[in-house]
Design a protein around this motif. Structure first.
Motif, PDB file in Angstrom:
ATOM      1  N   ARG A  14       0.824  -1.277   0.030  1.00 13.28           N
ATOM      2  CA  ARG A  14      -0.225   0.142   0.068  1.00 13.28           C
ATOM      3  C   ARG A  14       0.872   1.310  -0.024  1.00 13.28           C
ATOM      4  NH1 ARG A  14      -3.119  -3.093   3.949  1.00 13.28           N
ATOM      5  NH2 ARG A  14      -4.880  -4.043   2.873  1.00 13.28           N
ATOM      6  N   GLU A  36      -6.792  12.500  -3.586  1.00 10.39           N
ATOM      7  CA  GLU A  36      -7.409  12.136  -2.135  1.00 10.39           C
ATOM      8  C   GLU A  36      -8.390  10.841  -2.322  1.00 10.39           C
ATOM      9  OE1 GLU A  36      -9.808  14.133   1.335  1.00 10.39           O
ATOM     10  OE2 GLU A  36      -9.297  15.170  -0.582  1.00 10.39           O
ATOM     11  N   GLU A  37      -9.036  10.745  -3.500  1.00  9.55           N
ATOM     12  CA  GLU A  37      -9.976   9.686  -3.659  1.00  9.55           C
ATOM     13  C   GLU A  37      -9.262   8.331  -3.890  1.00  9.55           C
ATOM     14  OE1 GLU A  37     -13.067   8.144  -7.344  1.00  9.55           O
ATOM     15  OE2 GLU A  37     -12.882  10.186  -6.598  1.00  9.55           O
ATOM     16  N   SER A  39      -6.108   7.604  -2.921  1.00  6.51           N
ATOM     17  CA  SER A  39      -5.387   7.303  -1.865  1.00  6.51           C
ATOM     18  C   SER A  39      -6.018   6.769  -0.984  1.00  6.51           C
ATOM     19  CB  SER A  39      -4.745   8.528  -1.076  1.00  6.51           C
ATOM     20  OG  SER A  39      -4.002   9.252  -1.819  1.00  6.51           O
ATOM     21  N   THR A  40      -7.364   6.940  -0.644  1.00  2.34           N
ATOM     22  CA  THR A  40      -8.537   6.504   0.190  1.00  2.34           C
ATOM     23  C   THR A  40      -8.603   4.969  -0.351  1.00  2.34           C
ATOM     24  OG1 THR A  40      -9.507   8.551   0.644  1.00  2.34           O
ATOM     25  CG2 THR A  40     -10.732   6.357   1.202  1.00  2.34           C
ATOM     26  N   TRP A  43      -5.673   2.490   0.571  1.00  3.84           N
ATOM     27  CA  TRP A  43      -5.832   2.308   2.001  1.00  3.84           C
ATOM     28  C   TRP A  43      -6.974   1.320   2.306  1.00  3.84           C
ATOM     29  CZ3 TRP A  43      -1.500   1.943   4.501  1.00  3.84           C
ATOM     30  CH2 TRP A  43      -0.683   3.118   4.330  1.00  3.84           C
ATOM     31  N   ALA A  44      -8.007   1.146   1.238  1.00  9.79           N
ATOM     32  CA  ALA A  44      -9.031   0.293   1.699  1.00  9.79           C
ATOM     33  C   ALA A  44      -8.799  -0.794   0.886  1.00  9.79           C
ATOM     34  CB  ALA A  44     -10.326   0.913   1.095  1.00  9.79           C
ATOM     35  N   THR A  54      -6.937   0.972  -9.024  1.00 10.26           N
ATOM     36  CA  THR A  54      -6.658   2.169  -8.861  1.00 10.26           C
ATOM     37  C   THR A  54      -5.761   3.163  -9.848  1.00 10.26           C
ATOM     38  OG1 THR A  54      -6.698   1.593  -6.250  1.00 10.26           O
ATOM     39  CG2 THR A  54      -5.900   3.978  -6.828  1.00 10.26           C
ATOM     40  N   ALA A  86      -1.919  15.189   1.945  1.00  7.10           N
ATOM     41  CA  ALA A  86      -2.983  15.312   2.760  1.00  7.10           C
ATOM     42  C   ALA A  86      -3.333  16.664   3.348  1.00  7.10           C
ATOM     43  CB  ALA A  86      -3.228  13.965   3.545  1.00  7.10           C
TER      44      ALA A  86
END
Length: 117
Positions: A14, A36-37, A39-40, A43-44, A54, A86
């Motif tokens: 990750r 930002e989208e 990156s989320t 991590w998910a 991604t 961030a």
């Protein structure tokens, strides 16, 4: 479907993916909200397939030239860079410069905690 696409991803994978996203962001391929989208999503992600989705519309990273002195970026540097990005996104979106202070303190505390171990 490839068996490795169902393999669960590690924290290191990750972090490498986040570093790659940062490279695309700094290269102008991603806007701040897209970064930002994604990156989320990194991590998910639970599997390599989810992680690969991604990057589906982004060019692959260039392979390192044999004999070059450039190596992988240490995980702490990637985390600190991600936190800095961030913070900048929060500052630009929310308009409050205190985000920079808050997110600047987090990497410093992480470094101190790591050194004490």
């Amino acid at each position: 479907m490839n068996e490795s696409s169902h393999t669960r991803v590690s924290e290191d994978e990750r972090e490498r993916a986040l570093g790659e996203l940062s490279r695309h962001f700094s290269g102008g391929r991603l806007t701040a909200p897209e970064f930002e989208e994604r990156s989320t999503a990194v991590w998910a992600a639970d599997t390599r397939r989810e992680l690969a989705q991604t990057f589906a519309d982004l060019p692959a990273a260039p392979a390192l030239v044999p004999g070059s002195e450039v190596g992988p970026i240490p995980g702490m540097v990637v985390r600190a860079g991600a936190v800095a990005i961030a913070a900048t996104v929060c500052w630009l979106v929310l308009g409050n410069v205190l985000w920079l202070l808050l997110f600047g303190v987090i990497p410093a505390l992480l470094l101190l905690a790591k050194r004490r171990r």
